[in-house]
Design a protein around this motif. Structure first.
Motif, PDB file in Angstrom:
ATOM      1  N   GLY A 186      16.766   1.169  10.862  1.00  0.00           N
ATOM      2  CA  GLY A 186      17.682   1.954  11.672  1.00  0.00           C
ATOM      3  C   GLY A 186      17.278   3.420  11.725  1.00  0.00           C
ATOM      4  O   GLY A 186      16.450   3.883  10.949  1.00  0.00           O
ATOM      5  N   PRO A 187      17.838   4.168  12.661  1.00  0.00           N
ATOM      6  CA  PRO A 187      17.462   5.567  12.852  1.00  0.00           C
ATOM      7  C   PRO A 187      17.901   6.451  11.688  1.00  0.00           C
ATOM      8  O   PRO A 187      18.771   6.092  10.902  1.00  0.00           O
ATOM      9  N   GLY A 188      17.284   7.609  11.602  1.00  0.00           N
ATOM     10  CA  GLY A 188      17.629   8.563  10.554  1.00  0.00           C
ATOM     11  C   GLY A 188      16.724   9.765  10.648  1.00  0.00           C
ATOM     12  O   GLY A 188      15.965   9.929  11.616  1.00  0.00           O
ATOM     13  N   ASP A 189      16.765  10.625   9.639  1.00  0.00           N
ATOM     14  CA  ASP A 189      15.824  11.741   9.531  1.00  0.00           C
ATOM     15  C   ASP A 189      14.579  11.186   8.849  1.00  0.00           C
ATOM     16  O   ASP A 189      14.541  11.019   7.635  1.00  0.00           O
ATOM     17  N   LEU A 190      13.551  10.902   9.619  1.00  0.00           N
ATOM     18  CA  LEU A 190      12.412  10.117   9.159  1.00  0.00           C
ATOM     19  C   LEU A 190      11.191  11.000   8.923  1.00  0.00           C
ATOM     20  O   LEU A 190      10.928  11.940   9.671  1.00  0.00           O
ATOM     21  N   TYR A 191      10.425  10.670   7.881  1.00  0.00           N
ATOM     22  CA  TYR A 191       9.154  11.347   7.643  1.00  0.00           C
ATOM     23  C   TYR A 191       8.285  10.485   6.728  1.00  0.00           C
ATOM     24  O   TYR A 191       8.775   9.604   6.020  1.00  0.00           O
ATOM     25  N   PHE A 192       6.983  10.768   6.750  1.00  0.00           N
ATOM     26  CA  PHE A 192       6.003   9.982   5.992  1.00  0.00           C
ATOM     27  C   PHE A 192       5.723  10.638   4.634  1.00  0.00           C
ATOM     28  O   PHE A 192       5.709  11.863   4.502  1.00  0.00           O
ATOM     29  N   LYS A 193       5.461   9.772   3.632  1.00  0.00           N
ATOM     30  CA  LYS A 193       5.075  10.210   2.290  1.00  0.00           C
ATOM     31  C   LYS A 193       3.963   9.291   1.781  1.00  0.00           C
ATOM     32  O   LYS A 193       3.920   8.117   2.142  1.00  0.00           O
ATOM     33  N   CYS A 194       3.110   9.833   0.923  1.00  0.00           N
ATOM     34  CA  CYS A 194       2.123   8.979   0.260  1.00  0.00           C
ATOM     35  C   CYS A 194       1.807   9.550  -1.118  1.00  0.00           C
ATOM     36  O   CYS A 194       2.110  10.716  -1.403  1.00  0.00           O
ATOM     37  N   GLY A 195       1.238   8.719  -1.965  1.00  0.00           N
ATOM     38  CA  GLY A 195       0.953   9.098  -3.345  1.00  0.00           C
ATOM     39  C   GLY A 195       1.247   7.936  -4.257  1.00  0.00           C
ATOM     40  O   GLY A 195       0.766   6.826  -4.036  1.00  0.00           O
ATOM     41  N   VAL A 196       2.073   8.179  -5.276  1.00  0.00           N
ATOM     42  CA  VAL A 196       2.529   7.110  -6.169  1.00  0.00           C
ATOM     43  C   VAL A 196       4.001   7.323  -6.510  1.00  0.00           C
ATOM     44  O   VAL A 196       4.403   8.404  -6.926  1.00  0.00           O
ATOM     45  N   TYR A 197       4.781   6.285  -6.313  1.00  0.00           N
ATOM     46  CA  TYR A 197       6.219   6.310  -6.605  1.00  0.00           C
ATOM     47  C   TYR A 197       6.565   4.995  -7.291  1.00  0.00           C
ATOM     48  O   TYR A 197       6.442   3.925  -6.705  1.00  0.00           O
ATOM     49  N   ALA A 198       6.969   5.059  -8.533  1.00  0.00           N
ATOM     50  CA  ALA A 198       7.205   3.859  -9.332  1.00  0.00           C
ATOM     51  C   ALA A 198       8.302   2.987  -8.715  1.00  0.00           C
ATOM     52  O   ALA A 198       9.348   3.491  -8.315  1.00  0.00           O
ATOM     53  N   ALA A 199       8.039   1.709  -8.630  1.00  0.00           N
ATOM     54  CA  ALA A 199       9.034   0.758  -8.133  1.00  0.00           C
ATOM     55  C   ALA A 199      10.182   0.646  -9.134  1.00  0.00           C
ATOM     56  O   ALA A 199      10.050   1.059 -10.294  1.00  0.00           O
ATOM     57  N   PRO A 200      11.331   0.107  -8.696  1.00  0.00           N
ATOM     58  CA  PRO A 200      12.483   0.019  -9.600  1.00  0.00           C
ATOM     59  C   PRO A 200      12.218  -0.701 -10.911  1.00  0.00           C
ATOM     60  O   PRO A 200      12.839  -0.394 -11.924  1.00  0.00           O
ATOM     61  N   ALA A 201      11.297  -1.659 -10.899  1.00  0.00           N
ATOM     62  CA  ALA A 201      11.003  -2.408 -12.131  1.00  0.00           C
ATOM     63  C   ALA A 201       9.581  -2.937 -12.073  1.00  0.00           C
ATOM     64  O   ALA A 201       9.002  -3.098 -10.997  1.00  0.00           O
ATOM     65  N   GLY A 202       9.018  -3.194 -13.245  1.00  0.00           N
ATOM     66  CA  GLY A 202       7.718  -3.839 -13.318  1.00  0.00           C
ATOM     67  C   GLY A 202       6.525  -2.944 -13.074  1.00  0.00           C
ATOM     68  O   GLY A 202       5.429  -3.436 -12.786  1.00  0.00           O
ATOM     69  N   SER A 203       6.699  -1.624 -13.205  1.00  0.00           N
ATOM     70  CA  SER A 203       5.582  -0.715 -12.975  1.00  0.00           C
ATOM     71  C   SER A 203       4.644  -0.692 -14.173  1.00  0.00           C
ATOM     72  O   SER A 203       5.078  -0.800 -15.325  1.00  0.00           O
ATOM     73  N   SER A 204       3.355  -0.531 -13.902  1.00  0.00           N
ATOM     74  CA  SER A 204       2.392  -0.326 -14.982  1.00  0.00           C
ATOM     75  C   SER A 204       2.639   1.039 -15.626  1.00  0.00           C
ATOM     76  O   SER A 204       3.293   1.903 -15.032  1.00  0.00           O
ATOM     77  N   ASN A 205       2.120   1.240 -16.830  1.00  0.00           N
ATOM     78  CA  ASN A 205       2.326   2.532 -17.486  1.00  0.00           C
ATOM     79  C   ASN A 205       1.689   3.655 -16.680  1.00  0.00           C
ATOM     80  O   ASN A 205       2.328   4.674 -16.396  1.00  0.00           O
ATOM     81  N   TYR A 206       0.410   3.456 -16.292  1.00  0.00           N
ATOM     82  CA  TYR A 206      -0.289   4.440 -15.458  1.00  0.00           C
ATOM     83  C   TYR A 206      -0.315   3.944 -14.025  1.00  0.00           C
ATOM     84  O   TYR A 206      -0.603   2.774 -13.766  1.00  0.00           O
ATOM     85  N   MET A 207      -0.014   4.836 -13.085  1.00  0.00           N
ATOM     86  CA  MET A 207      -0.062   4.505 -11.663  1.00  0.00           C
ATOM     87  C   MET A 207      -0.822   5.612 -10.947  1.00  0.00           C
ATOM     88  O   MET A 207      -0.476   6.787 -11.074  1.00  0.00           O
ATOM     89  N   GLY A 208      -1.844   5.243 -10.213  1.00  0.00           N
ATOM     90  CA  GLY A 208      -2.634   6.238  -9.509  1.00  0.00           C
ATOM     91  C   GLY A 208      -3.054   5.773  -8.134  1.00  0.00           C
ATOM     92  O   GLY A 208      -3.209   4.578  -7.873  1.00  0.00           O
ATOM     93  N   SER A 209      -3.230   6.738  -7.234  1.00  0.00           N
ATOM     94  CA  SER A 209      -3.835   6.459  -5.926  1.00  0.00           C
ATOM     95  C   SER A 209      -4.539   7.720  -5.454  1.00  0.00           C
ATOM     96  O   SER A 209      -4.195   8.836  -5.851  1.00  0.00           O
ATOM     97  N   LYS A 210      -5.541   7.512  -4.621  1.00  0.00           N
ATOM     98  CA  LYS A 210      -6.251   8.618  -3.986  1.00  0.00           C
ATOM     99  C   LYS A 210      -6.120   8.478  -2.476  1.00  0.00           C
ATOM    100  O   LYS A 210      -6.080   7.359  -1.949  1.00  0.00           O
TER     101      LYS A 210
END
Length: 219
Positions: A186-210
């Motif tokens: 649905g519509p909203g104030d929309l914008y793009f993001k990238c990088g690393v953002y831990a999921a609510p559960a089950g994330s590894s200790n280290y998270m990286g992206s380039k």
């Protein structure tokens, strides 16, 4: 027909087939065809990182490659939120609520990084986001559900996301190939993001992206 003539004919037919295949590949539309690239400068890239550490402890920008990393135990990006740890860039100056927009970037995710959003569209009529593309064990998923692409560890891959707000549709391309189509939130104030953002559960200790060659387009 002699054996030599038959062989030459077979080679000729094979060459014709290979040339036709090459022309077909060249004719395949690029996701950015018909779009206009928007200018981006450093001012358009706003960094978010755990509030209690310096930016250099979770991010660097070197030779055109932006490196993001975060740990599962890290603090959120500001004091007054209970959101999960992140080191992300928010593309500022191009918030949108209508039209057809496109994000493009080349991503690299090291083996072992799992349970993490590497690119998202923030904003929705309900909820915080319209799209999250997460990495789980080397595979990309739409949130924690549909598999979008597989076997993405330890290599650069091209990501294109087209958001047609007026039609309520999002299309995801990986390495120029359409992989996933889904209705937006649905519509909203929309914008793009990238990088690393831990999921609510089950994330590894280290998270990286380039990320490199990040671009925005509009139609």
């Amino acid at each position: 027909m002699t054996m030599k003539t038959s062989y030459c004919c077979s080679v000729f037919v094979l060459l014709l087939f290979l040339c036709s295949l090459k022309e077909l590949q060249l004719c395949v539309a690029d996701p950015t065809d018909g779009f206009t690239q928007l200018p981006l400068s450093d001012d358009n890239f706003v960094l978010q990182k755990p509030y209690n550490v310096p930016l250099s402890a979770r991010y660097n920008d070197r030779d055109g490659v932006r490196s993001f990393w975060v740990y599962n135990h890290d603090k959120p990006f500001k004091h007054d939120t209970d959101t999960r740890p992140r080191t992300e860039v928010r593309i500022q100056g191009y918030d949108y609520s209508s039209g057809v927009w496109q994000f493009e970037g080349y991503a690299y995710v090291p083996k072992g990084t799992s349970g993490v959003t590497i690119v998202q569209i923030h904003g929705a009529s309900e909820g915080a986001t319209t799209l999250q593309l997460r990495i789980y064990d080397g595979n990309m998923k739409y949130y924690k559900y549909n598999v979008v692409a597989t076997d993405l560890y330890d290599k650069w891959f091209r990501v294109n996301i087209i958001h047609n707000v007026d039609e309520g549709k999002i299309t995801v391309f990986i390495d120029g190939e359409q992989k996933f189509v889904v209705s937006d939130q649905g519509p909203g104030d929309l914008y793009f993001k990238c990088g690393v953002y831990a999921a609510p559960a089950g994330s590894s200790n280290y998270m990286g992206s380039k990320w490199k060659n990040i671009k925005l387009f509009k139609k």
